[in-house]
Design a protein around this motif. Structure first.
Motif: not given
Length: 477
Positions: A396, A391-394
């Motif tokens: 999770e 999610v958004n390059n992270k």
């Protein structure tokens, strides 16, 4: 919890369900729980009109004929409409049967409880109660409901009288032929049926004469005669002896009688059949964008091999094709089916990718919840593996798995988290181990140790396969 005979019945029906070999024959007793009257209750007020004590007249078919001889058919047809035409809700037993993979239902009942329960499960019943219906196939049907004696919607044509019973094998010969074929090729479970129907007796006799000692075995569930159900000891003794004699007589047709103490026991038996049948179906919950201490290739090889082995062990596998997880798992299962010719893929694998194109987020959430209930509801065991997303390059945690965990728990599935795979699976492992007596109240310490082994770190994920199989083997015991 179950007698030896009941346990044998459960095991046999589960085996036959796995081979799509089960048919149900429903009598009036199955509908009584929904509030419908039985044949004796229906005729009681009419018997009084012709000065017959129904408690002394056991031939109810002849009684119906006597009434029509005196008063004509219309009054009896109206009685049928007024008593059985009232809409009722299917019983819990109807609902359980509708969920099972049973495609052939036979009944002498006029009500619509069987077809309504099938519709409530999203199945399309093909209902047949006239000769013409037998020549027509409803497109997309999920199950066939054969109504030997007609339907409440055509009460004036329902099989009610001795005249109709006597001519049944001629005027309704296609039904006789169809039932004969099913009794030869299917294992029947007779529920709520008293075996006083002359039409069925005719069919069973034909099969007995043709096949002699090679008849297929069928099962019938009777409530055991109990003294508390009768006003006098003489009445009790009479019915007890009669039940014993009937049970022995049914052996001529290779129908084994299974006795229960109370009607509630029927529900317990059907639920246990459902639980055992579903315990051979495994739902895999998981997703992965990263693979923790393992490589992507190692993980996919493990999942593919796990899918292969589960199919070879006669499990069915279910998946919503979770990101990075489901495809490899299903691919392994498909490879095993094609390599060893196990039959149709649809018989052993259920794969339903989540519908992605639903722009409205509220509608999408609602659809995905229903989707999860449908998939998980087809299973008896739920494996949890990894559970992360990007999610958004992270990276999770995959919170969507929380709903799958909740649904699986609500539906009574056996939950197996592979804790060492990390992420959400690790959370579920801790939840279950902290409340082990809630999740597995009757399991041995040996089983708990096997469950704990799924939280031990392994160098390669393929080392988990034997550990998973050990846990599954214990669940079957």
């Amino acid at each position: 919890m179950f007698t030896d005979d009941q346990t044998m019945l459960i095991n046999r029906i589960v085996e036959e369900l796995q081979e799509d070999n089960v048919a149900v024959f429903a009598g009036a007793g199955l509908s009584v729980g929904a509030g419908h009257v039985n044949w004796k209750q229906l005729l009681t007020p009419l018997a009084k009109e012709i000065k017959i004590d129904i408690n002394q007249e056991h031939d109810l078919v002849s009684l119906a004929q006597y009434y029509i001889n005196e008063n004509g058919r219309q009054r009896l047809a109206n009685k049928l409409i007024n008593e059985i035409g009232i809409e009722k809700s299917p019983t819990d037993n109807h609902k359980i049967l509708a969920k099972l993979p049973i495609t052939n239902f036979w009944t002498t009942n006029y009500d619509t409880l069987i077809e309504e329960s099938l519709k409530n499960e999203g199945k399309l019943p093909d209902v047949k109660f006239t000769n013409d219906h037998l020549a027509i196939t409803k497109k997309g049907r999920s199950a066939i409901v054969y109504k030997m004696h007609g339907d409440i919607s055509l009460a004036h044509e329902a099989i009610l009288t001795k005249d109709q019973y006597e001519s049944y094998s001629i005027k309704h010969a296609p039904f006789v032929t169809a039932l004969s074929g099913h009794l030869v090729s299917k294992t029947f479970l007779f529920l709520g049926f008293s075996f006083t129907d002359p039409n069925l007796d005719y069919v069973l006799s034909r099969i007995r004469i043709s096949f002699e000692d090679r008849q297929r075995q069928h099962f019938c569930i009777f409530k055991e005669v109990a003294e508390k159900d009768y006003k006098t000891i003489e009445e009790y003794n009479f019915n007890k002896v009669k039940q014993e004699l009937l049970s022995k007589d049914l052996k001529r047709f290779n129908i084994k009688v299974i006795l229960i103490k109370e009607w509630l026991d029927l529900n317990k038996i059907l639920r246990e059949i459902t639980n055992q049948y579903k315990s051979k179906s495994i739902f895999l919950s998981g997703s992965a964008h990263e693979y923790g201490q393992w490589t992507k290739d190692e993980t996919e090889d493990f999942l593919s091999r796990l899918g292969e082995i589960l199919i070879s062990k006669k499990f069915k596998i279910v998946s919503g094709l979770g990101l990075g997880i489901g495809n490899a798992f299903i691919s392994g299962g498909i490879k095993e089916i094609y390599s060893n010719q196990y039959g149709k893929i649809d018989d052993q694998i259920i794969m339903k990718p989540f519908p992605q194109y639903v722009p409205d987020p509220i509608e999408r959430s609602s659809i995905w919840t229903k989707w999860r209930y449908d998939l998980i509801g087809r299973s008896g065991i739920c494996l949890f593996f990894m559970g992360n997303k990007l999610v958004n390059n992270k990276i999770e945690l995959a919170n969507g798995m929380d709903e799958e965990f909740k649904i699986a728990k609500e539906l009574g599935l056996k939950l197996i988290p592979i804790g060492c795979s990390g992420y959400k699976a690790s959370e579920y492992y801790q939840e279950i181990m902290n409340k082990i007596n809630d999740y597995y109240p009757k399991k041995s310490l040996e089983f708990i140790e096997k469950l704990k082994s799924l939280n031990e770190q392994v160098h390669k994920p393929e080392q988990l396969i034997e550990k998973i199989l050990d846990v599954l083997k214990d669940l079957e015991l």
